[in-house]
Design a protein around this motif. Structure first.
Motif, PDB file in Angstrom:
ATOM      1  N   GLY A 182     -16.845   3.697  33.292  1.00  8.12           N
ATOM      2  CA  GLY A 182     -17.619   2.502  33.592  1.00  8.12           C
ATOM      3  C   GLY A 182     -18.312   2.549  34.936  1.00  8.12           C
ATOM      4  N   GLN A 183     -17.877   3.442  35.818  1.00  7.35           N
ATOM      5  CA  GLN A 183     -18.484   3.553  37.143  1.00  7.35           C
ATOM      6  C   GLN A 183     -19.594   4.594  37.190  1.00  7.35           C
ATOM      7  OE1 GLN A 183     -17.406   1.495  39.524  1.00  7.35           O
ATOM      8  NE2 GLN A 183     -15.674   0.677  38.389  1.00  7.35           N
ATOM      9  N   LYS A 184     -19.791   5.372  36.127  1.00  8.28           N
ATOM     10  CA  LYS A 184     -20.677   6.537  36.192  1.00  8.28           C
ATOM     11  C   LYS A 184     -21.829   6.486  35.197  1.00  8.28           C
ATOM     12  CE  LYS A 184     -16.953   9.591  37.743  1.00  8.28           C
ATOM     13  NZ  LYS A 184     -15.940   8.527  37.831  1.00  8.28           N
ATOM     14  N   ILE A 185     -22.074   5.347  34.595  1.00  7.51           N
ATOM     15  CA  ILE A 185     -23.114   5.238  33.580  1.00  7.51           C
ATOM     16  C   ILE A 185     -23.771   3.868  33.702  1.00  7.51           C
ATOM     17  CG2 ILE A 185     -21.600   4.282  31.806  1.00  7.51           C
ATOM     18  CD1 ILE A 185     -23.078   5.990  29.757  1.00  7.51           C
ATOM     19  N   ASN A 186     -25.022   3.780  33.282  1.00  6.39           N
ATOM     20  CA  ASN A 186     -25.715   2.499  33.320  1.00  6.39           C
ATOM     21  C   ASN A 186     -24.971   1.478  32.462  1.00  6.39           C
ATOM     22  OD1 ASN A 186     -27.721   0.383  32.504  1.00  6.39           O
ATOM     23  ND2 ASN A 186     -29.060   1.597  33.810  1.00  6.39           N
ATOM     24  N   PRO A 187     -24.591   0.338  33.033  1.00  5.22           N
ATOM     25  CA  PRO A 187     -23.797  -0.642  32.271  1.00  5.22           C
ATOM     26  C   PRO A 187     -24.502  -1.177  31.029  1.00  5.22           C
ATOM     27  CG  PRO A 187     -23.709  -1.121  34.619  1.00  5.22           C
ATOM     28  CD  PRO A 187     -24.757  -0.072  34.444  1.00  5.22           C
ATOM     29  N   LEU A 188     -25.842  -1.208  31.046  1.00  8.34           N
ATOM     30  CA  LEU A 188     -26.560  -1.728  29.880  1.00  8.34           C
ATOM     31  C   LEU A 188     -26.533  -0.722  28.735  1.00  8.34           C
ATOM     32  CD1 LEU A 188     -29.651  -3.324  31.668  1.00  8.34           C
ATOM     33  CD2 LEU A 188     -27.448  -4.357  31.117  1.00  8.34           C
ATOM     34  N   GLY A 189     -26.838   0.552  29.033  1.00  9.65           N
ATOM     35  CA  GLY A 189     -26.787   1.575  27.989  1.00  9.65           C
ATOM     36  C   GLY A 189     -25.381   1.794  27.475  1.00  9.65           C
ATOM     37  N   PHE A 190     -24.391   1.614  28.328  1.00 10.15           N
ATOM     38  CA  PHE A 190     -22.988   1.785  27.953  1.00 10.15           C
ATOM     39  C   PHE A 190     -22.579   0.779  26.889  1.00 10.15           C
ATOM     40  CE2 PHE A 190     -18.365   1.605  29.454  1.00 10.15           C
ATOM     41  CZ  PHE A 190     -18.033   2.771  28.782  1.00 10.15           C
ATOM     42  N   ARG A 191     -23.227  -0.381  26.871  1.00  9.85           N
ATOM     43  CA  ARG A 191     -22.816  -1.467  25.979  1.00  9.85           C
ATOM     44  C   ARG A 191     -23.829  -1.774  24.884  1.00  9.85           C
ATOM     45  NH1 ARG A 191     -20.900  -2.073  30.975  1.00  9.85           N
ATOM     46  NH2 ARG A 191     -18.729  -2.777  31.193  1.00  9.85           N
ATOM     47  N   GLY A 206     -15.330 -12.634  42.542  1.00  8.89           N
ATOM     48  CA  GLY A 206     -14.845 -12.766  41.176  1.00  8.89           C
ATOM     49  C   GLY A 206     -14.567 -11.421  40.536  1.00  8.89           C
ATOM     50  N   ARG A 207     -14.509 -11.407  39.201  1.00  4.48           N
ATOM     51  CA  ARG A 207     -14.192 -10.185  38.446  1.00  4.48           C
ATOM     52  C   ARG A 207     -15.465  -9.526  37.945  1.00  4.48           C
ATOM     53  NH1 ARG A 207     -11.473  -9.801  33.826  1.00  4.48           N
ATOM     54  NH2 ARG A 207     -12.325 -11.744  33.027  1.00  4.48           N
ATOM     55  N   VAL A 208     -15.517  -8.189  38.037  1.00  4.13           N
ATOM     56  CA  VAL A 208     -16.615  -7.408  37.452  1.00  4.13           C
ATOM     57  C   VAL A 208     -15.989  -6.185  36.771  1.00  4.13           C
ATOM     58  CG1 VAL A 208     -18.833  -6.284  37.850  1.00  4.13           C
ATOM     59  CG2 VAL A 208     -18.107  -8.157  39.331  1.00  4.13           C
ATOM     60  N   PRO A 209     -15.463  -6.328  35.547  1.00  3.66           N
ATOM     61  CA  PRO A 209     -14.750  -5.231  34.870  1.00  3.66           C
ATOM     62  C   PRO A 209     -15.706  -4.222  34.241  1.00  3.66           C
ATOM     63  CG  PRO A 209     -14.722  -7.188  33.502  1.00  3.66           C
ATOM     64  CD  PRO A 209     -15.416  -7.583  34.771  1.00  3.66           C
ATOM     65  N   LEU A 210     -16.161  -3.252  35.026  1.00  2.00           N
ATOM     66  CA  LEU A 210     -17.150  -2.292  34.532  1.00  2.00           C
ATOM     67  C   LEU A 210     -16.575  -1.350  33.481  1.00  2.00           C
ATOM     68  CD1 LEU A 210     -18.929  -1.375  37.887  1.00  2.00           C
ATOM     69  CD2 LEU A 210     -19.602  -3.050  36.184  1.00  2.00           C
ATOM     70  N   GLN A 211     -15.248  -1.151  33.459  1.00  2.00           N
ATOM     71  CA  GLN A 211     -14.661  -0.208  32.520  1.00  2.00           C
ATOM     72  C   GLN A 211     -14.452  -0.816  31.137  1.00  2.00           C
ATOM     73  OE1 GLN A 211     -13.129  -1.744  34.891  1.00  2.00           O
ATOM     74  NE2 GLN A 211     -11.286  -2.667  34.046  1.00  2.00           N
ATOM     75  N   THR A 212     -14.579  -2.142  31.021  1.00  2.00           N
ATOM     76  CA  THR A 212     -14.355  -2.814  29.743  1.00  2.00           C
ATOM     77  C   THR A 212     -15.665  -2.925  28.984  1.00  2.00           C
ATOM     78  OG1 THR A 212     -12.611  -4.112  30.799  1.00  2.00           O
ATOM     79  CG2 THR A 212     -13.387  -4.875  28.663  1.00  2.00           C
ATOM     80  N   MET A 213     -15.747  -2.252  27.834  1.00  2.00           N
ATOM     81  CA  MET A 213     -17.010  -2.193  27.099  1.00  2.00           C
ATOM     82  C   MET A 213     -17.410  -3.540  26.515  1.00  2.00           C
ATOM     83  SD  MET A 213     -16.732   1.499  25.178  1.00  2.00           S
ATOM     84  CE  MET A 213     -18.377   1.345  24.500  1.00  2.00           C
ATOM     85  N   LYS A 214     -16.456  -4.378  26.180  1.00  2.00           N
ATOM     86  CA  LYS A 214     -16.779  -5.673  25.576  1.00  2.00           C
ATOM     87  C   LYS A 214     -17.098  -6.745  26.612  1.00  2.00           C
ATOM     88  CE  LYS A 214     -14.237  -5.028  21.259  1.00  2.00           C
ATOM     89  NZ  LYS A 214     -13.187  -5.567  20.354  1.00  2.00           N
ATOM     90  N   ILE A 218     -23.622  -8.590  37.225  1.00  2.00           N
ATOM     91  CA  ILE A 218     -23.198  -9.970  37.002  1.00  2.00           C
ATOM     92  C   ILE A 218     -22.352 -10.008  35.738  1.00  2.00           C
ATOM     93  CG2 ILE A 218     -23.962 -12.297  36.384  1.00  2.00           C
ATOM     94  CD1 ILE A 218     -26.329 -11.958  38.195  1.00  2.00           C
ATOM     95  N   PHE A 219     -21.169 -10.582  35.850  1.00  2.00           N
ATOM     96  CA  PHE A 219     -20.240 -10.693  34.723  1.00  2.00           C
ATOM     97  C   PHE A 219     -20.117 -12.150  34.316  1.00  2.00           C
ATOM     98  CE2 PHE A 219     -15.648 -11.452  33.598  1.00  2.00           C
ATOM     99  CZ  PHE A 219     -15.769 -11.038  32.275  1.00  2.00           C
ATOM    100  N   GLN A 220     -20.338 -12.384  33.036  1.00  2.00           N
ATOM    101  CA  GLN A 220     -20.195 -13.737  32.490  1.00  2.00           C
ATOM    102  C   GLN A 220     -19.369 -13.631  31.222  1.00  2.00           C
ATOM    103  OE1 GLN A 220     -23.775 -15.961  32.499  1.00  2.00           O
ATOM    104  NE2 GLN A 220     -22.699 -17.905  32.295  1.00  2.00           N
ATOM    105  N   ASP A 221     -18.171 -14.167  31.266  1.00  2.00           N
ATOM    106  CA  ASP A 221     -17.246 -14.059  30.142  1.00  2.00           C
ATOM    107  C   ASP A 221     -17.734 -14.903  28.986  1.00  2.00           C
ATOM    108  OD1 ASP A 221     -15.111 -13.244  28.701  1.00  2.00           O
ATOM    109  OD2 ASP A 221     -13.608 -14.380  29.794  1.00  2.00           O
TER     110      ASP A 221
END
Length: 218
Positions: free
Chosen positions: A2-11, A182-190, A213-216
């Motif tokens: 989760g720290q080494k890839i674009n968060p948008l493409g990852f999901r 707050g929380r920013v869980p980059l390793q969690t795909m969901k 930005i993380f929004q549950d």
């Protein structure tokens, strides 16, 4: 990961959708892909030239392109549509004309619409552009990050992380500084993570701005 890839493409396919909606044969794919990029670049150049200045900014969160047989539909998601609609829609009409002249559309119609975002500071692109504007005006980076986090927190997000890299405050040696709330869980795909990279062009060099930005989901 989760720290080494674009968060948008990852999901993609889980919490994120594509910004372009069309199908093309392999031989035409690269041409249409290039057209989409030029459309976004043209809109960004128009905002940079006619709207963005020392007192305001474009506030464009994303640009979605949908293609049909003879129609190209462009949706501009913005938090401040009034900046793009000036003098009875002449602003958006001029932008549409610029896109048509840039791409030389043949036998295809172009439709452009604006979609207003109710909470603009919950979008990383808008927040990063605000940070860049402040840094280019020589505001201290720590003060800028704190103000940006305060603006984002008012939109009821669950977490935000801001990172700025380069010659901060004109220092001789470049470095990286970041702040998180707050929380920013980059390793969690969901996890519903929105991400943006933006470059601030200051008098002492280019500063790289990254915003998560993380929004549950509720």
């Amino acid at each position: 990961m989760g720290q080494k890839i674009n968060p948008l493409g990852f999901r993609l396919g889980l919490t994120q959708n594509h910004y372009s909606f069309w199908f093309a044969k392999p031989k035409k794919y690269s041409k249409i892909f290039g057209e989409d990029k030029r459309i976004r670049d043209c809109i960004g150049l128009y905002v940079q030239k006619h709207i963005r200045n020392s007192s305001n900014y474009g506030g464009i969160a994303r640009i979605e392109v949908e293609r049909k047989t003879d129609l190209i539909q462009i949706e501009i998601h913005t938090g401040f549509p009034a900046l793009l609609v000036e003098n009875r829609n002449q602003g958006i009409e001029q932008l549409k004309l610029d896109v048509q002249n840039t791409l030389f559309f043949e036998n295809r119609k172009l439709q452009m619409t604006l979609v207003e975002i109710s909470k603009p500071y919950s979008e990383p692109n808008i927040l990063a552009e605000y940070i860049a504007l402040q840094l280019e005006s020589r505001v201290a980076f720590r003060r800028t990050m704190k103000k940006a986090i305060d603006l984002a927190k008012k939109t009821n997000i669950d977490g935000i992380k801001i990172q700025i890299a380069g010659r901060l405050n004109g220092a001789e040696i470049a470095r990286v500084e970041w702040a998180r709330e707050g929380r920013v869980p980059l390793q969690t795909m969901k996890a519903q993570i929105n991400y943006c990279y933006y470059a601030a062009r200051t008098v002492y060099g280019v500063l790289g701005i990254k915003v998560w930005i993380f929004q549950d989901k509720q």
